[in-house]
Enzyme design. Structure first.
Site, mmCIF file in Angstrom:
data_model
loop_
_atom_site.group_PDB
_atom_site.id
_atom_site.type_symbol
_atom_site.label_atom_id
_atom_site.label_comp_id
_atom_site.label_asym_id
_atom_site.label_seq_id
_atom_site.Cartn_x
_atom_site.Cartn_y
_atom_site.Cartn_z
ATOM 1 N N GLU A 69 0.836 -1.215 0.000
ATOM 2 C CA GLU A 69 0.000 0.000 0.000
ATOM 3 C C GLU A 69 0.867 1.260 0.000
ATOM 4 O O GLU A 69 0.506 2.262 -0.606
ATOM 5 C CB GLU A 69 -0.942 0.010 1.210
ATOM 6 N N HIS A 72 1.803 2.060 -3.555
ATOM 7 C CA HIS A 72 0.772 2.862 -4.225
ATOM 8 C C HIS A 72 0.856 4.320 -3.754
ATOM 9 O O HIS A 72 0.822 5.255 -4.541
ATOM 10 C CB HIS A 72 -0.635 2.376 -3.848
HETATM 11 ZN ZN LIG Z 1 -2.630 -2.802 -4.547
#
Ligand SMILES: [Zn+2]
Length: 386
Positions: A69, A72
């Site tokens: 995460e 991202h």
């Molecule tokens: Zn992802």
């Protein structure tokens, strides 16, 4: 941040949280590794070692999802998209962006960064594990984590929304066609197709005896199906509201009240008789605040008669919009602040009020007037002279 989450801390300004369902999955993973996977594949360790390996593997799994995460998020920040929070929950992690990504290339990079991060982690665990004997606890945990991260990267690349691969697919169609709406339609339908295959596969696993595994797969499929459907609906909503401004829908003569109006009169006169939820409190044309039915009901009933609304109102500065604000922005403000209505202000002058009800009415009305083969938006944008 999902509801029912605990904040663990901040990384690069991003709030990191854990939803309570994650704790359940962390315990389940530890238990199934320590009691099942490690004893079945690596004989001869003592019981505390199996448990230690299970706990360490579960903690690194937690870290792996978090780093995915963060992958991202850091790309998002780099592309100028602010990240609100990262929350870990039963199906993995979710990075909540503050705004919608409005560029196809940005979305492509942000989406691709997650699986890429997982593949990098897989490589790191694989090469780290190669330093220890393969049957040692360290080697076993590292090779488990290498496989897990490779699987995380691969699974997330499946081309169905809301998986990363689905976002990549959406960004490509978006970039080529220029239509985020059409791209979302395709990516979410593919996502639902993948979700149904998972449900079907999971249930067939259940029937063949692998009950827990099968239920788990079916459950993830069910979750993905719901998320894809919701994404398509909210994109459809955004499409419906695009190009329409607050000024077109607002109540241009919103009900106002003097700051000295008694709470009792507000409730009986305006809420009960006129069905108002809220009044703008104005003195001499100047906006002072907003009083709502919730403000009044928070007050004990006997003091309603002697309490002027200026004592219970939400005073300025209030969240306001202008007549030129887009409906999508207004709706986002309403939802984020959990407001029912927003004052519309132009050059410090109160010019109207826009409520959730106005937007709902617009959507309903728009469906009614929408003729076949004609975009409802065009009908709305070029209204018949009345
Ligand atoms: Zn992802």
């Amino acid at each position: 941040m999902l509801r029912n989450s605990i904040t663990l801390g901040r990384i690069a300004g991003i709030r990191i949280g854990v939803h309570y369902t994650w704790i359940f999955i962390a315990l389940l993973v530890t238990w199934s590794l320590a009691g099942g996977y490690f004893p079945a594949n690596f004989r001869g360790w003592d019981t505390p070692t199996y448990w230690l390996a299970g706990v360490v593997a579960a903690l690194f799994m937690f870290a792996s999802v978090l780093i995915h995460e963060l992958g991202h998020s850091l790309v998002a920040i780099n592309r100028g998209v602010a990240v609100h929070s990262i929350t870990l929950f039963i199906f993995g992690g979710v990075a909540a962006l503050k705004n919608e990504v409005d560029d196809a290339w940005d979305e492509f990079l942000i989406a691709a960064a997650g699986p890429l991060t997982s593949f990098l982690l897989a490589g790191l665990f694989w090469s780290g594990g190669a330093l220890a004997p393969a049957t040692s606890p360290a080697g076993a945990v590292a090779s488990y984590l290498a496989t897990l991260n490779a699987f995380l990267g691969g699974f997330n690349l499946l081309p169905g929304f809301p998986l990363d691969g689905g976002r990549v697919l959406r960004s490509i169609i978006w970039g080529i066609s220029g239509s985020l709406y059409r791209a979302t339609q395709v990516a979410t339908y593919v996502g639902q197709g993948i979700a149904f295959l998972m449900i079907f596969w999971g249930l067939s696993q259940v029937l063949s005896g692998a009950v827990l595994n099968g239920l788990w797969i079916a459950f993830i499929g069910w979750f993905l199906n719901g998320a894809a459907e919701q994404a398509r609906q909210s994109q459809g909503l955004r499409e419906s509201l695009a190009g329409v401004t607050v000024g077109e829908l607002m109540d241009p003569r919103p009900p106002t009240a003097s700051p000295y109006l008694a709470a009792e009169e507000f409730v009986y006169q305006y809420v009960l008789r006129q069905g108002r939820r809220a009044l703008l409190v104005v003195d001499d044309g100047r906006l002072l605040g907003l009083v709502s039915v919730t403000d009044a009901t928070a007050l004990p009933r006997p003091v309603w008669a002697h309490t002027p609304i200026r004592q219970i109102m939400t005073p300025i500065p209030l969240k306001t919009v202008t007549p030129a604000t887009g409906l999508n922005t207004a709706l986002q403000l309403l939802v984020e602040g959990d407001f029912h209505q927003l004052p519309v202000v132009q050059d410090v002058r109160l010019v109207g009020m826009i409520s959730r009800g106005d937007i709902l009415r617009f959507l309903r009305f728009r469906d009614v007037i929408k003729a076949p083969g004609q975009s409802g938006r065009r009908v709305w944008r070029d209204p018949e002279p009345v």
